[in-house]
Design an enzyme around this catalytic site. Structure first.
Site, PDB file in Angstrom:
ATOM      1  N   ASP A   1      22.553  33.498  97.211  1.00  0.00           N
ATOM      2  CA  ASP A   1      23.492  34.809  96.777  1.00  0.00           C
ATOM      3  C   ASP A   1      22.553  35.712  96.494  1.00  0.00           C
ATOM      4  O   ASP A   1      22.870  36.563  95.445  1.00  0.00           O
ATOM      5  CB  ASP A   1      24.514  34.485  95.851  1.00  0.00           C
TER       6      ASP A   1
ATOM      7  N   GLY B   1      29.897  43.415  82.555  1.00  0.00           N
ATOM      8  CA  GLY B   1      29.865  43.199  83.779  1.00  0.00           C
ATOM      9  C   GLY B   1      30.770  42.061  84.168  1.00  0.00           C
ATOM     10  O   GLY B   1      31.424  41.396  83.575  1.00  0.00           O
ATOM     11  N   LYS B   2      31.104  42.148  85.517  1.00  0.00           N
ATOM     12  CA  LYS B   2      31.929  41.203  86.141  1.00  0.00           C
ATOM     13  C   LYS B   2      31.476  40.721  87.497  1.00  0.00           C
ATOM     14  O   LYS B   2      31.061  41.673  88.285  1.00  0.00           O
ATOM     15  CB  LYS B   2      33.535  41.703  86.255  1.00  0.00           C
TER      16      LYS B   2
ATOM     17  N   LYS C   1      27.848  34.941  79.638  1.00  0.00           N
ATOM     18  CA  LYS C   1      28.757  34.742  80.765  1.00  0.00           C
ATOM     19  C   LYS C   1      30.014  33.938  80.451  1.00  0.00           C
ATOM     20  O   LYS C   1      29.471  32.633  79.990  1.00  0.00           O
ATOM     21  CB  LYS C   1      27.944  34.249  81.847  1.00  0.00           C
TER      22      LYS C   1
ATOM     23  N   ARG D   1      31.587  37.407  90.496  1.00  0.00           N
ATOM     24  CA  ARG D   1      32.479  36.212  91.238  1.00  0.00           C
ATOM     25  C   ARG D   1      33.158  35.240  90.267  1.00  0.00           C
ATOM     26  O   ARG D   1      34.544  35.249  90.301  1.00  0.00           O
ATOM     27  CB  ARG D   1      31.595  35.434  92.134  1.00  0.00           C
ATOM     28  N   PHE D   2      32.544  34.826  89.080  1.00  0.00           N
ATOM     29  CA  PHE D   2      33.034  33.959  88.235  1.00  0.00           C
ATOM     30  C   PHE D   2      33.501  34.321  86.919  1.00  0.00           C
ATOM     31  O   PHE D   2      34.615  34.216  86.448  1.00  0.00           O
ATOM     32  CB  PHE D   2      32.264  32.695  88.190  1.00  0.00           C
ATOM     33  N   GLY D   3      32.264  34.903  86.461  1.00  0.00           N
ATOM     34  CA  GLY D   3      32.514  35.300  84.989  1.00  0.00           C
ATOM     35  C   GLY D   3      32.548  36.458  84.501  1.00  0.00           C
ATOM     36  O   GLY D   3      32.103  37.422  85.393  1.00  0.00           O
ATOM     37  N   GLU D   4      33.033  36.841  83.330  1.00  0.00           N
ATOM     38  CA  GLU D   4      32.926  38.200  82.928  1.00  0.00           C
ATOM     39  C   GLU D   4      31.830  38.251  81.931  1.00  0.00           C
ATOM     40  O   GLU D   4      31.518  36.881  81.120  1.00  0.00           O
ATOM     41  CB  GLU D   4      34.128  38.349  81.998  1.00  0.00           C
ATOM     42  N   VAL D   5      30.676  39.263  81.868  1.00  0.00           N
ATOM     43  CA  VAL D   5      29.645  39.113  81.143  1.00  0.00           C
ATOM     44  C   VAL D   5      29.760  39.898  80.055  1.00  0.00           C
ATOM     45  O   VAL D   5      29.998  41.140  80.205  1.00  0.00           O
ATOM     46  CB  VAL D   5      28.544  39.353  81.989  1.00  0.00           C
TER      47      VAL D   5
HETATM   48  P1  ADP Z   1      28.857  36.482  88.642  1.00  0.00           P
HETATM   49  O1  ADP Z   1      28.503  34.905  88.922  1.00  0.00           O
HETATM   50  O2  ADP Z   1      30.018  36.283  88.111  1.00  0.00           O
HETATM   51  O3  ADP Z   1      28.702  37.264  89.834  1.00  0.00           O
HETATM   52  P2  ADP Z   1      26.530  37.404  87.345  1.00  0.00           P
HETATM   53  O4  ADP Z   1      25.675  36.220  86.750  1.00  0.00           O
HETATM   54  O5  ADP Z   1      26.073  37.988  88.642  1.00  0.00           O
HETATM   55  O6  ADP Z   1      27.960  36.850  87.345  1.00  0.00           O
HETATM   56  O7  ADP Z   1      26.722  38.734  86.374  1.00  0.00           O
HETATM   57  C1  ADP Z   1      27.658  39.917  86.877  1.00  0.00           C
HETATM   58  C2  ADP Z   1      27.192  41.190  86.180  1.00  0.00           C
HETATM   59  O8  ADP Z   1      26.867  41.066  84.656  1.00  0.00           O
HETATM   60  C3  ADP Z   1      25.662  41.289  86.818  1.00  0.00           C
HETATM   61  O9  ADP Z   1      25.690  41.934  87.993  1.00  0.00           O
HETATM   62  C4  ADP Z   1      25.087  42.375  85.784  1.00  0.00           C
HETATM   63  O10 ADP Z   1      25.632  43.578  86.137  1.00  0.00           O
HETATM   64  C5  ADP Z   1      25.771  41.644  84.463  1.00  0.00           C
HETATM   65  N1  ADP Z   1      24.749  40.917  83.593  1.00  0.00           N
HETATM   66  C6  ADP Z   1      24.598  39.550  84.163  1.00  0.00           C
HETATM   67  N2  ADP Z   1      23.815  38.881  83.012  1.00  0.00           N
HETATM   68  C7  ADP Z   1      23.067  40.092  82.381  1.00  0.00           C
HETATM   69  C8  ADP Z   1      22.290  39.970  81.367  1.00  0.00           C
HETATM   70  N3  ADP Z   1      21.517  38.927  81.192  1.00  0.00           N
HETATM   71  N4  ADP Z   1      21.851  41.258  80.977  1.00  0.00           N
HETATM   72  C9  ADP Z   1      22.567  42.161  81.326  1.00  0.00           C
HETATM   73  N5  ADP Z   1      23.504  42.349  82.322  1.00  0.00           N
HETATM   74  C10 ADP Z   1      23.830  41.052  82.963  1.00  0.00           C
HETATM   75 MG    MG Z   2      26.685  37.609  90.395  1.00  0.00          MG
END
Ligand code: ADP
Ligand code: MG
Length: 499
Positions: free
Chosen positions: A329, A208-209, A228, A211-215
């Site tokens: 958010d 996932g991606k 993240k 605002r800030f990080g790539e997950v």
């Molecule tokens: P950002 O701060 O970059 O928005 P998020 O924490 O919202 O990052 O994570 C971005 C995306 O990554 C989420 O919308 C989700 O799809 C995926 N993701 C984040 N954390 C998890 C997790 N613990 N398990 C599975 N998917 C996750």
């Molecule tokens: Mg997010």
């Protein structure tokens, strides 16, 4: 006269010594979460100093430990071939550098010419001898402390977990999470343990991606974890999110389970990691795009979201209490779906904490930080009262109302179900500006449509009503998270949700 002065000095020393017993210590801190490399212990805490062998290199660890940490996670005296640690009880006493083997220590001191220890010896020994006589009186008080410490230390040694057992090879994530909830501080694992966990993770795939990080999905001892990864220019966001997740007593079954934060310098840049529990269904947004939900499934998801938000918003008073926190958010991409069909609130990077004693917010709250589509009307037209913490909670509730609408639309009931859509999908373009949103939400006062068919299913009828009452233009009239939670839990308890 000199006798009077002697008593004055003695009284001052006794006072200082007593103050020292009950006051906090300042220690050197080597972890990035400490501002200016300084941490402060609680009363009766200690400065902690360690050295650990990591990939053949000695890695120092300096930090503050609380009495509960000393008991539950660390013990203050330990030495073997790959780690050594100790605790001390005066300000910045953990400044010295520990070494594992004497040759290395000798090399280090030879390199430095007159080492710090020698310098200190030359300057301090004569003065110390002078002070020694005066301190004898003070020792009586210290002896009490020493006795207490001795008892505690014996107990610690008995119950102690050395690095090996704390990070025992058979320890699984569940046990670590248990360690975390029982560590006394209730706010997370010791930083050195967090670092050890993070460095044993092998990244598998990007999931996932935002605002800030790539997950990423990663593996830790064969178990999935989410990582993240922030770029070094987003260090403040990484720091902030890690700090919020480690708020005392934040842990809750409907808030994403935080495991560790780590920063690793690989020579050319710093990798900033935030490790959490992994949920294979991903975000609620992904889930609703893929699946419809049964009436029961909808109620379970809505109830768990409301429970998570109610916990976040709630202030718990007491030494083991938590401040009220607003998310800022809330949206379907920041809510994750667990295997058991419940939800957790994630992405706490924009959250703010309330300090109720001074009625202030812990960081300067900047305007309009969330996602435009989910912004409450008072944020869009800039009429929000930023001086009241309540305003932030009410704005969260508005966003929750929109998420409930996304969810209820995907509820499959007697053949009624609709395709997945974002809120206001039919009113604004795909990447709406604040102005686009303001025209629709504030000027035209439009809200997502609640279809008439929802009236024929009790749970959907309740969801429709909740959506309306969460999205009122007048923020003071909106429901609280606790009220939303109670209303949905009554649906579960008293209504036949399978009708
Ligand atoms: P950002 O701060 O970059 O928005 P998020 O924490 O919202 O990052 O994570 C971005 C995306 O990554 C989420 O919308 C989700 O799809 C995926 N993701 C984040 N954390 C998890 C997790 N613990 N398990 C599975 N998917 C996750
Ligand atoms: Mg997010």
């Amino acid at each position: 006269m000199s006798r009077v002065r002697y008593y004055t000095v003695e009284t001052t020393l006794i006072f200082l010594s007593f103050a020292h017993l009950i006051s906090a210590l300042k220690c050197v801190c080597q972890f990035p979460v400490c501002e200016n490399s300084i941490c402060e212990t609680g009363p009766d805490g200690a400065c902690w100093n360690s050295v650990t062998l990591n990939n053949g290199k000695e890695e120092a660890g300096k930090y503050c430990v609380s009495p509960s940490e000393m008991k539950a996670q660390f013990y203050c005296h330990g030495s073997n071939n790959y780690s050594k640690r100790n605790c001390c009880f005066t300000d910045f006493c953990n400044n010295e550098t520990l070494h594992l083997n004497p040759e290395r220590a000798a090399e280090a001191s030879a390199e430095g010419g007159w080492g710090r220890a020698e310098l200190l010896a030359v300057i301090l020994v004569p003065s110390c001898l002078l002070c020694l006589a005066i301190l004898t009186g003070v020792c009586v008080m210290h002896s009490q402390r020493c006795a207490a410490y001795g008892r505690r230390h014996r107990q610690d040694v008995e119950e102690a977990l050395d690095d090996q057992s704390l990070m025992a090879p058979d320890k699984c994530l569940k046990e670590l999470m248990y360690d975390m909830s029982t560590s006394g501080s209730g706010s997370g694992l010791p930083l050195l343990v967090q670092r050890t966990i993070a460095r044993a993770i092998v990244l598998q795939e990007s999931i996932g991606k935002g605002r800030f990080g790539e997950v990423w999905r990663g593996k830790w001892r064969g178990e999935d974890v989410a990582v993240k990864i922030f770029s070094s220019r987003d260090e403040r966001s990484w720091f902030r999110e890690a700090e919020i997740y480690q708020t005392i007593m934040l842990r809750h079954e409907n808030i994403l389970g935080f495991i560790a934060a780590d920063n690793k310098d690989n020579g050319s840049w710093t990798q900033l990691w935030l490790v959490s529990e992994y949920h294979e269904h991903g975000s609620l947004y992904d889930y609703l795009n893929r699946y419809t939900v049964s009436v029961e499934g909808m109620v379970v998801l809505a109830l768990s979201m409301a429970s998570g938000l109610a916990h976040l918003h709630m202030e718990i008073i007491g030494t083991q209490g938590k401040p009220a926190i607003a998310h800022r958010d809330i949206k379907s991409k920041n809510i994750l779906v667990k295997k058991n069909g419940t939800a957790v609130i994630a992405d706490l990077g924009l959250a703010v904490k309330h300090d109720s004693s001074s009625n202030t917010i812990d960081i300067p709250a900047n305007h309009r930080v969330g996602t435009k589509r989910y912004m409450a009307p008072e944020i869009l037209d800039d009429t929000i009262n930023m001086n009241s913490f309540e305003s932030f909670k009410r704005a969260d509730i508005y966003s929750l109302g929109l998420v409930f609408w996304e969810l209820a639309r995907r509820c499959s009931f007697r053949g009624i179900e609709e395709d997945y859509q974002l809120p206001y999908y039919d009113q604004v373009p795909s990447d709406p500006s604040i102005d686009d949103m303001r025209k629709v939400v504030c000027e035209q006062k439009l809200r997502p449509n609640v279809p008439n068919q929802w009236q024929s299913c009790e749970a959907l009828r309740v969801m429709g009503k909740l959506i309306r009452e969460c999205c009122y233009a007048n923020s003071a009239a909106r429901l609280t998270a606790l009220r939303v939670k109670k209303t949905i839990s009554q649906v579960v308890v008293t209504k036949d949700i399978k009708d």
